[in-house]
Each structure stands twice: as C-alpha cells, then as structure tokens.
Design a protein around this motif. Sequence first.
Motif, mmCIF file in Angstrom:
data_model
loop_
_atom_site.group_PDB
_atom_site.id
_atom_site.type_symbol
_atom_site.label_atom_id
_atom_site.label_comp_id
_atom_site.label_asym_id
_atom_site.label_seq_id
_atom_site.Cartn_x
_atom_site.Cartn_y
_atom_site.Cartn_z
ATOM 1 N N ASN A 93 0.766 -1.405 0.138
ATOM 2 C CA ASN A 93 -0.116 -0.122 0.085
ATOM 3 C C ASN A 93 0.946 1.218 0.012
ATOM 4 O OD1 ASN A 93 -2.845 -1.074 0.507
ATOM 5 N ND2 ASN A 93 -1.631 -1.961 2.090
ATOM 6 N N GLN A 94 0.567 2.160 -0.937
ATOM 7 C CA GLN A 94 1.488 3.280 -0.835
ATOM 8 C C GLN A 94 0.479 4.588 -0.499
ATOM 9 O OE1 GLN A 94 2.928 4.165 -4.998
ATOM 10 N NE2 GLN A 94 3.798 6.147 -4.303
ATOM 11 N N ALA A 95 0.727 5.151 0.519
ATOM 12 C CA ALA A 95 -0.101 6.205 1.173
ATOM 13 C C ALA A 95 0.060 7.398 0.260
ATOM 14 C CB ALA A 95 0.330 6.444 2.489
ATOM 15 N N LEU A 96 -0.920 8.190 -0.101
ATOM 16 C CA LEU A 96 -1.080 9.385 -0.892
ATOM 17 C C LEU A 96 -1.303 10.581 -0.101
ATOM 18 C CD1 LEU A 96 -2.919 8.224 -3.959
ATOM 19 C CD2 LEU A 96 -0.422 8.424 -3.671
ATOM 20 N N LEU A 97 -1.687 10.540 1.252
ATOM 21 C CA LEU A 97 -2.155 11.473 2.284
ATOM 22 C C LEU A 97 -1.287 11.440 3.353
ATOM 23 C CD1 LEU A 97 -6.142 11.586 1.709
ATOM 24 C CD2 LEU A 97 -4.600 12.804 0.408
ATOM 25 N N THR A 98 -1.179 10.258 4.118
ATOM 26 C CA THR A 98 -0.524 10.126 5.207
ATOM 27 C C THR A 98 0.836 9.863 5.126
ATOM 28 O OG1 THR A 98 -1.239 7.876 5.493
ATOM 29 C CG2 THR A 98 -2.983 9.758 6.292
ATOM 30 N N ASP A 99 1.533 9.540 6.297
ATOM 31 C CA ASP A 99 2.925 9.140 6.502
ATOM 32 C C ASP A 99 3.278 8.010 6.003
ATOM 33 O OD1 ASP A 99 5.672 9.015 6.971
ATOM 34 O OD2 ASP A 99 5.393 9.541 8.997
ATOM 35 N N GLN A 100 4.019 7.765 4.806
ATOM 36 C CA GLN A 100 4.198 6.165 4.471
ATOM 37 C C GLN A 100 4.808 5.414 5.493
ATOM 38 O OE1 GLN A 100 3.184 5.037 1.692
ATOM 39 N NE2 GLN A 100 4.420 2.847 1.934
ATOM 40 N N ALA A 101 5.534 5.807 6.488
ATOM 41 C CA ALA A 101 6.179 5.179 7.637
ATOM 42 C C ALA A 101 5.280 4.297 8.199
ATOM 43 C CB ALA A 101 7.155 5.815 8.287
ATOM 44 N N LEU A 102 4.031 4.908 8.409
ATOM 45 C CA LEU A 102 2.924 4.223 9.396
ATOM 46 C C LEU A 102 2.024 3.302 8.635
ATOM 47 C CD1 LEU A 102 1.898 7.617 11.198
ATOM 48 C CD2 LEU A 102 3.351 5.781 11.924
ATOM 49 N N VAL A 103 2.313 3.135 7.237
ATOM 50 C CA VAL A 103 1.474 2.232 6.475
ATOM 51 C C VAL A 103 1.729 0.847 6.611
ATOM 52 C CG1 VAL A 103 0.399 1.867 4.304
ATOM 53 C CG2 VAL A 103 0.961 4.143 4.898
ATOM 54 N N LEU A 104 0.861 -0.088 6.900
ATOM 55 C CA LEU A 104 1.070 -1.525 7.101
ATOM 56 C C LEU A 104 1.189 -2.128 5.511
ATOM 57 C CD1 LEU A 104 -1.240 -2.305 10.199
ATOM 58 C CD2 LEU A 104 1.438 -2.619 9.895
ATOM 59 N N GLN A 105 2.135 -3.061 5.517
ATOM 60 C CA GLN A 105 2.386 -3.927 4.192
ATOM 61 C C GLN A 105 1.962 -5.413 4.581
ATOM 62 O OE1 GLN A 105 2.326 -1.962 2.087
ATOM 63 N NE2 GLN A 105 3.163 0.045 2.734
ATOM 64 N N ARG A 106 1.407 -6.176 3.752
ATOM 65 C CA ARG A 106 1.178 -7.481 3.784
ATOM 66 C C ARG A 106 2.314 -8.229 3.260
ATOM 67 N NH1 ARG A 106 -3.997 -9.262 5.495
ATOM 68 N NH2 ARG A 106 -4.997 -7.194 5.135
ATOM 69 N N LEU A 107 3.301 -8.536 3.667
ATOM 70 C CA LEU A 107 4.485 -9.039 2.936
ATOM 71 C C LEU A 107 5.146 -10.159 3.723
ATOM 72 C CD1 LEU A 107 6.032 -5.880 1.655
ATOM 73 C CD2 LEU A 107 4.557 -7.245 0.248
ATOM 74 N N PRO A 108 4.792 -11.505 3.373
ATOM 75 C CA PRO A 108 3.874 -11.956 2.446
ATOM 76 C C PRO A 108 2.700 -12.572 3.208
ATOM 77 C CG PRO A 108 5.518 -13.641 3.187
ATOM 78 C CD PRO A 108 5.879 -12.592 3.965
ATOM 79 N N ALA A 109 1.861 -13.255 2.826
ATOM 80 C CA ALA A 109 0.512 -13.957 3.077
ATOM 81 C C ALA A 109 0.260 -14.918 2.732
ATOM 82 C CB ALA A 109 -0.698 -12.893 2.988
ATOM 83 N N ALA A 110 -0.157 -15.981 3.292
ATOM 84 C CA ALA A 110 -0.686 -17.199 2.769
ATOM 85 C C ALA A 110 -1.737 -18.114 3.353
ATOM 86 C CB ALA A 110 0.619 -18.216 2.939
ATOM 87 N N SER A 111 -2.568 -18.723 2.746
ATOM 88 C CA SER A 111 -3.674 -19.415 3.403
ATOM 89 C C SER A 111 -3.822 -21.095 2.779
ATOM 90 C CB SER A 111 -4.744 -18.685 3.154
ATOM 91 O OG SER A 111 -5.370 -18.925 1.714
ATOM 92 N N LEU A 112 -4.347 -21.991 3.581
ATOM 93 C CA LEU A 112 -4.434 -23.391 3.258
ATOM 94 C C LEU A 112 -5.989 -23.558 3.470
ATOM 95 C CD1 LEU A 112 -2.922 -25.635 2.133
ATOM 96 C CD2 LEU A 112 -2.839 -26.572 4.346
ATOM 97 N N THR A 113 -6.772 -24.026 2.854
ATOM 98 C CA THR A 113 -8.223 -24.204 2.987
ATOM 99 C C THR A 113 -8.541 -25.664 2.550
ATOM 100 O OG1 THR A 113 -8.794 -21.826 2.470
ATOM 101 C CG2 THR A 113 -10.710 -23.469 2.592
ATOM 102 N N ALA A 114 -9.312 -26.364 3.604
ATOM 103 C CA ALA A 114 -9.570 -27.727 3.369
ATOM 104 C C ALA A 114 -11.097 -27.725 3.411
ATOM 105 C CB ALA A 114 -8.874 -28.629 4.025
#
Length: 470
Positions: A93-114
């Motif tokens: 996520n690239q912030a356009l209004l707020t401080d980029q240092a506070l923006v959370l990134q989801r790096l990486p994510a994984a899921s397993l569904t049965a």
Amino acid sequence: GDLRGTVTTGIYDPTIDENRLGGYLRQGWRSDASAPMPMSLYSDIHLVSDNLFLREMDDGDIGDMQSRYTTSTMLFRATPTEWLSAEAGAEYNQALLTDQALVLQRLPAASLTASRSLHPFGFNPLGLKVVPSLRLTGAEFSRDEGYDGSRLDVNPGLRVPFHYQNYFNSEANLGFRNTSYNMDDRSDPQTHALLEESPSRDIWNLDYSLGTALERVYELPEGNVLTYLSGLGASNQNEKLVRVRHNIEPTLRYYYVPPKEQGDLPLYDSLDRIRARNVMVYGVRTSLDGRFLPTGPQGGRELGELTPRLEDLPLLSGSDAFPDLGDVPGAAGSGIFSMRKGSVSELTYLGLKQAYDFREANLNLDPQRGPLSDLGAELGVSPSDSFAMRLETNYDTRGGGFSSWAVGNSFYDDRGDAMRGRFTFVDNSISQVEGNLEVVLSSRLSAGYYGRWDERVNEFIENRGALRLA
C-alpha cells in the motif's frame, strides 16, 4: 516543479518529482484445465512516483484521483485436490495523504483451505449432510514505524445444509477461530503504549439461514407492453421476449458472536476486531425474469427454462463512482446470459431487508439507536440493453424519514450516445448530483462531459470534459 494550482491541504508530503512516473500492470495466468494440479497467478500493480500524481494526471487505470492509497497485490493459487486449495500472495500500500512510514504492508501472506462433504446419514431426501472445513491463514505485517509482526489464524468450521423437497432450503454454520500474534515492534504510534509480545484470541460464531422461493411462469400475448419495451433499440431486435417468470424469495438469517475483549490486540485489518452480534436479518425479494427467443427462422423453437444467478445480473451501481467518460458498466449486454438459442434476463426486481439486534434490545448499548435497523429497499428496472435504473434507500423506522437514498439511471440510443445520472443522499453526510453525457459527433469523433454537484457546499466539486478520436 510547479503544482499547477493543486490543493495540497491534508497531504503529508506534497513535494513532486521533476520526472514523474506512474503505471499499472494487470496480469493473469492459469494452467491448463487438464493439469494434474490446477494453478493460477494474478497481479494487479498500481504505483506512482509522488503523492500528487493522481490529482494532476487523471488516469483511472493507475488510480482514482481521490484515492487515499494505491494498492498493489499479487496472488498465486493452487488446488492439489478437489477438497484442498492453497494461496500465497503479497499486498503493498502506497499512502497518498498520510505518512508512508505508518502504513502496514502484507508481505507475505498465505492460506490453506480444506473442505469436504460427508454423508453420515446417507443420501437422504432432506439433502442432509455435514461439511467440515479448516482454514489456516498466516501473514507478516511490516512498516517503518509502529507495531508490526506476524499473525496466524486457525478457523475450523462445520456447515450442515438441508432442505425439504422444494419448499425451503436451510443451512447451519458453526465456526471457531484462534488468532495468535508474534510482535516484532510493539509500540502503538498513537498512544505510544506497548502491546503484549504474543497476544491471542479465541472466539466462536453461529450462523443459521432459511429461505424459500415461489415462482410462476406467464406466457406473454402478442403486442404486450413488456415485449414492446424490451425490443426498443436496434441492438435488441435479434431476440423477442416471449414469457416472464415471477419470483418471490423470502429469507431469514440469524448471526451470533459472543462478546470478547480484543482491545489488547494489534489492529491490522477487520479480522482483528470481531464485534459481538446477536442479530436476526429478514427480508423478501421479488423479481421478473424475462425469457427471450431469437427472432430468426428458429425463433419459435421451445427451450427449457434457465434459472440465472440473480447476483450475477448487475445494474448501474448506486455506490461506486462513475468510471472514465464513455465507459459505462453493465449497459451493453447487462444481465444477458448467452445460450445456444435465446437468453434470460432479469427485467425488474424489488427487495426489502431489515435487522433486529437482540443485544441492543436487552442491553440498550446506544440510547440513540433502537433494536430495529433502518428498513433497506432496492428497486431495479432493466427492460433492455438501452435503459437501466436503480433505486436504493434506507428508511429510519425509529425517527421517521429516509436516512439515505441513491437513484441512478443509464440510457443509450442507436447512434451510441449515452446519458447517465445519479443522485446520492446520506443524512448529515452526502448530498450530491452526478451527470455523464457522451455525444457521437461523427463516425470517429465523440465528446463527453462529467460533472458532480455538491448540494451541501452549493458548488461543482468536479468537472471533466473529453474528446475521443477513434
């Protein structure tokens, strides 16, 4: 290096680059259907070099000029067996209004569904079966300032669907969720307090739904009004409306989630705050589905009825912003299902829905709010590809009056001219009128205009014009 009059109020970093770059990438790949393990890879990337790029260079593919973020995602999916699927991906996520240092990134994510259907009662006339499921989801959240770390969510569930002949369908769902966290940085950027190093949460939920449907098919006589309206326009001459089906679908659904204190957990997304619920939702939907047959030599050939998925029959959205000039979703071919001969389309619908909150009735959590929700209503009319209208509203049953409503329409003629309009009202929040007009000037040239008027400030907040040379 100049801003060309762009408003920079509220933007954390209004500086711009001398050489500005912006771009997007949409990519999709899917393995052959006969592959031993079906796989797919999707990317949706949107990047800009500075925070004012979208405000000064209007390109809807890169991002909306009013966006707070640009979001880039990538997802890989594999299905080793018919009952097991796996996903791995990332989100930036690239912030356009707020401080980029506070923006959370989801790096990486994984899921397993049965999930697999079991028949402990055999194949019975009630269709009663048991469908256990298990979903494991893990993600690593990171940012430059503020708490971050990993999260693991274990979500087993049990679904029990059944029906009685063709009188009603019913389904019960029972779920449990264990969510655990491993914090890297524990400091809250707002309160500056320290979160626990390894907090966790256990919570369960219950969901029960019941629904039925009544329907009747009517043959349409020659010269009726519905057939006439659905045949207006040159693009609607290849098929003829010959019969309609009237549907009435009442539904009832109950949700329960027990109260659970979660203030000590980090807040990455909506999964971290599951609020208590004890709610009954009930409603009814009625619609007319039209059955069309070709008007050629084989037009009179009888075909079996096709039941469409009504949620796949879109009309003009009353909640999304209009896209670029000339791009009107859900108009050409809206709601039409292609078949070898003929098609089915939803001509009109009316839906009503309301909820009753048992927690609010028993505990009086908010004196300004009663247990009954607003009464939601939606009405849609789409007799042909040339015209569509949609109305959505919420009526305040406690205080009286409409708390919100939106009405929109789209119209096309045989030349390709298009006209759309929408009025949106939300009590004490929004009161806006939007209009979009495109006129064909010649076989290669068209002109368009889009405007948005805000009644609260009594002025235009957006005006755009365009010339398109094909």
